[in-house]
Scaffold this motif. Structure first.
Motif, PDB file in Angstrom:
ATOM      1  N   LYS A 189       0.823  -1.236  -0.035  1.00 21.71           N
ATOM      2  CA  LYS A 189      -0.066  -0.056  -0.111  1.00 21.71           C
ATOM      3  C   LYS A 189       1.072   1.165   0.051  1.00 21.71           C
ATOM      4  O   LYS A 189       0.512   2.232  -0.801  1.00 21.71           O
ATOM      5  CB  LYS A 189      -1.035   0.113   1.355  1.00 21.71           C
ATOM      6  CG  LYS A 189      -1.984   1.085   1.253  1.00 21.71           C
ATOM      7  CD  LYS A 189      -2.921   1.055   2.448  1.00 21.71           C
ATOM      8  CE  LYS A 189      -4.085   1.906   2.384  1.00 21.71           C
ATOM      9  NZ  LYS A 189      -4.883   1.951   3.566  1.00 21.71           N
ATOM     10  N   GLU A 190       1.860   1.209   0.706  1.00 26.74           N
ATOM     11  CA  GLU A 190       2.923   2.422   0.936  1.00 26.74           C
ATOM     12  C   GLU A 190       3.668   2.554  -0.414  1.00 26.74           C
ATOM     13  O   GLU A 190       3.871   3.687  -0.881  1.00 26.74           O
ATOM     14  CB  GLU A 190       3.891   2.278   1.926  1.00 26.74           C
ATOM     15  CG  GLU A 190       2.960   2.435   3.618  1.00 26.74           C
ATOM     16  CD  GLU A 190       4.020   2.728   4.578  1.00 26.74           C
ATOM     17  OE1 GLU A 190       5.140   3.208   4.425  1.00 26.74           O
ATOM     18  OE2 GLU A 190       3.359   2.509   5.694  1.00 26.74           O
ATOM     19  N   VAL A 191       3.970   1.481  -0.998  1.00 23.88           N
ATOM     20  CA  VAL A 191       4.873   1.479  -2.224  1.00 23.88           C
ATOM     21  C   VAL A 191       3.997   1.945  -3.391  1.00 23.88           C
ATOM     22  O   VAL A 191       4.222   2.794  -4.129  1.00 23.88           O
ATOM     23  CB  VAL A 191       5.356  -0.127  -2.605  1.00 23.88           C
ATOM     24  CG1 VAL A 191       5.743  -0.188  -4.048  1.00 23.88           C
ATOM     25  CG2 VAL A 191       6.496  -0.276  -1.591  1.00 23.88           C
ATOM     26  N   ASN A 192       2.438   1.728  -3.247  1.00 22.13           N
ATOM     27  CA  ASN A 192       1.739   2.220  -4.182  1.00 22.13           C
ATOM     28  C   ASN A 192       1.605   3.517  -4.433  1.00 22.13           C
ATOM     29  O   ASN A 192       1.581   4.556  -5.209  1.00 22.13           O
ATOM     30  CB  ASN A 192       0.424   1.475  -4.024  1.00 22.13           C
ATOM     31  CG  ASN A 192      -0.618   1.501  -5.115  1.00 22.13           C
ATOM     32  OD1 ASN A 192      -0.759   0.864  -6.049  1.00 22.13           O
ATOM     33  ND2 ASN A 192      -1.432   2.944  -5.074  1.00 22.13           N
ATOM     34  N   SER A 193       1.491   4.085  -3.078  1.00 19.33           N
ATOM     35  CA  SER A 193       1.495   5.734  -2.801  1.00 19.33           C
ATOM     36  C   SER A 193       2.775   6.277  -3.461  1.00 19.33           C
ATOM     37  O   SER A 193       2.688   7.299  -4.277  1.00 19.33           O
ATOM     38  CB  SER A 193       1.328   6.084  -1.591  1.00 19.33           C
ATOM     39  OG  SER A 193       0.131   5.697  -0.741  1.00 19.33           O
ATOM     40  N   ASN A 237       0.507   9.360 -11.419  1.00 20.95           N
ATOM     41  CA  ASN A 237      -0.834   8.947 -11.840  1.00 20.95           C
ATOM     42  C   ASN A 237      -1.625   8.231 -10.797  1.00 20.95           C
ATOM     43  O   ASN A 237      -1.198   7.348 -10.324  1.00 20.95           O
ATOM     44  CB  ASN A 237      -0.297   7.781 -12.982  1.00 20.95           C
ATOM     45  CG  ASN A 237      -1.368   7.169 -13.469  1.00 20.95           C
ATOM     46  OD1 ASN A 237      -2.690   7.317 -13.105  1.00 20.95           O
ATOM     47  ND2 ASN A 237      -1.341   6.381 -14.693  1.00 20.95           N
ATOM     48  N   ASP A 238      -2.824   9.006 -10.777  1.00 19.22           N
ATOM     49  CA  ASP A 238      -3.555   8.654  -9.435  1.00 19.22           C
ATOM     50  C   ASP A 238      -4.322   7.139  -9.574  1.00 19.22           C
ATOM     51  O   ASP A 238      -4.676   6.866  -8.713  1.00 19.22           O
ATOM     52  CB  ASP A 238      -4.519   9.804  -9.172  1.00 19.22           C
ATOM     53  CG  ASP A 238      -4.182  11.047  -8.669  1.00 19.22           C
ATOM     54  OD1 ASP A 238      -2.958  10.851  -8.086  1.00 19.22           O
ATOM     55  OD2 ASP A 238      -4.627  12.017  -8.820  1.00 19.22           O
ATOM     56  N   GLU A 239      -4.159   6.795 -10.864  1.00 21.11           N
ATOM     57  CA  GLU A 239      -5.056   5.388 -11.127  1.00 21.11           C
ATOM     58  C   GLU A 239      -4.085   4.315 -11.148  1.00 21.11           C
ATOM     59  O   GLU A 239      -4.408   3.217 -11.348  1.00 21.11           O
ATOM     60  CB  GLU A 239      -5.406   5.398 -12.492  1.00 21.11           C
ATOM     61  CG  GLU A 239      -6.722   6.679 -12.754  1.00 21.11           C
ATOM     62  CD  GLU A 239      -7.081   6.847 -14.275  1.00 21.11           C
ATOM     63  OE1 GLU A 239      -6.533   6.118 -15.153  1.00 21.11           O
ATOM     64  OE2 GLU A 239      -7.750   7.493 -14.374  1.00 21.11           O
ATOM     65  N   ILE A 240      -2.781   4.335 -10.684  1.00 24.27           N
ATOM     66  CA  ILE A 240      -2.143   3.241 -10.359  1.00 24.27           C
ATOM     67  C   ILE A 240      -2.254   2.313  -9.167  1.00 24.27           C
ATOM     68  O   ILE A 240      -2.575   2.925  -8.232  1.00 24.27           O
ATOM     69  CB  ILE A 240      -0.420   3.470 -10.355  1.00 24.27           C
ATOM     70  CG1 ILE A 240       0.142   4.124 -11.746  1.00 24.27           C
ATOM     71  CG2 ILE A 240       0.293   2.420  -9.817  1.00 24.27           C
ATOM     72  CD1 ILE A 240       1.754   4.719 -11.757  1.00 24.27           C
ATOM     73  N   VAL A 241      -2.566   1.060  -9.410  1.00 24.97           N
ATOM     74  CA  VAL A 241      -2.480   0.208  -8.498  1.00 24.97           C
ATOM     75  C   VAL A 241      -1.561  -1.124  -8.624  1.00 24.97           C
ATOM     76  O   VAL A 241      -1.753  -1.690  -9.608  1.00 24.97           O
ATOM     77  CB  VAL A 241      -4.041  -0.415  -8.437  1.00 24.97           C
ATOM     78  CG1 VAL A 241      -4.096  -1.138  -7.360  1.00 24.97           C
ATOM     79  CG2 VAL A 241      -5.019   0.670  -8.331  1.00 24.97           C
TER      80      VAL A 241
END
Lengths: 141, 81
Positions: free
Chosen positions: B8-12, B20-24
């Motif tokens: 989750k932190e890496v995703n941020s 890019n806010d859409e990256i998951v």
């Protein structure tokens, strides 16, 4: 997740390494910048306009400082196999024609895993007035 | 910190660095699946991750990660040590 870095390259810079350089914004530099980039905004070309806006004289283009940074990275580091990856700069004070600038840079961190060096810098006028500060990330190629 | 929390932190970090806010990102995510994840941004990602978790990878570790999950496992081990 593959790195594209040359695994054989060596980072010779270390955290804490410092560099001091002096630059002068000469008529040649100023004219050359306008000649190449064609930014003739009156703030940069009309002393009357600049004074009316509260400055001492016509203000030098802030990106002239980026030219000095390019010289520092390209010519003054102990290695030539470098490339600028990111660069940030904040301007605090205007510069004027014939200003003498002190440029101080320091290696803040070295990332061996991706062969990247983080450098912070400051430009000062009259040796103490902070003109601009910033950070450059340099890759070792 | 669990692997899920680390991902989750890496995703941020990915969202911030790649803008890019859409990256998951998930365990199996690889660079080919994210358009902005090129060689230059790869370096910025690694640097941001090392700074965020206050860890250091070696060049060999970076090269051997096959996906985000493997990197997150390595992060977990380094944090714990």
């Amino acid at each position: 997740m593959r790195s594209h870095q040359d695994q054989n390259s060596i980072i010779v810079m270390q955290k804490g390494d410092k560099f001091d350089l002096r630059f002068k914004i000469t008529e040649e530099t100023y004219r050359g910048f306008i000649s190449v980039f064609n930014d003739k905004n009156p703030l940069h070309t009309s002393s009357a306009f600049a004074i009316e806006k509260g400055f001492q004289s016509k203000v030098m283009h802030g990106n002239i400082l980026n030219g000095f940074i390019s010289y520092f990275i390209g010519e003054c580091l102990p290695i030539k196999n470098v490339v600028i990856q990111t660069q940030e700069i904040k301007f605090f004070k205007p510069t004027y024609l014939n200003d003498d600038l002190l440029f101080q840079a320091e290696v803040m961190d070295v990332f061996d895993s991706v062969k990247m060096v983080e450098i912070k810098f400051v430009f000062k006028k009259d040796n103490e007035v902070k003109v601009a500060t910033g950070k450059i990330n340099i890759g070792i190629i | 910190m669990s692997i899920e929390e680390i991902i989750k932190e890496v995703n941020s970090i990915f969202i911030d660095v790649l803008d890019n806010d859409e990256i998951v990102v998930q365990h199996e995510t690889i660079s080919d699946e994210i358009e902005e994840w090129d060689s230059l941004n790869h370096i910025q990602l690694v640097v941001a991750i090392e700074k965020h978790f206050k860890i250091r990878f070696t060049a060999a570790e970076i090269v051997n990660f096959n996906n985000v999950g493997e990197m997150c496992v390595a992060i977990k081990i380094k944090i714990a040590s």
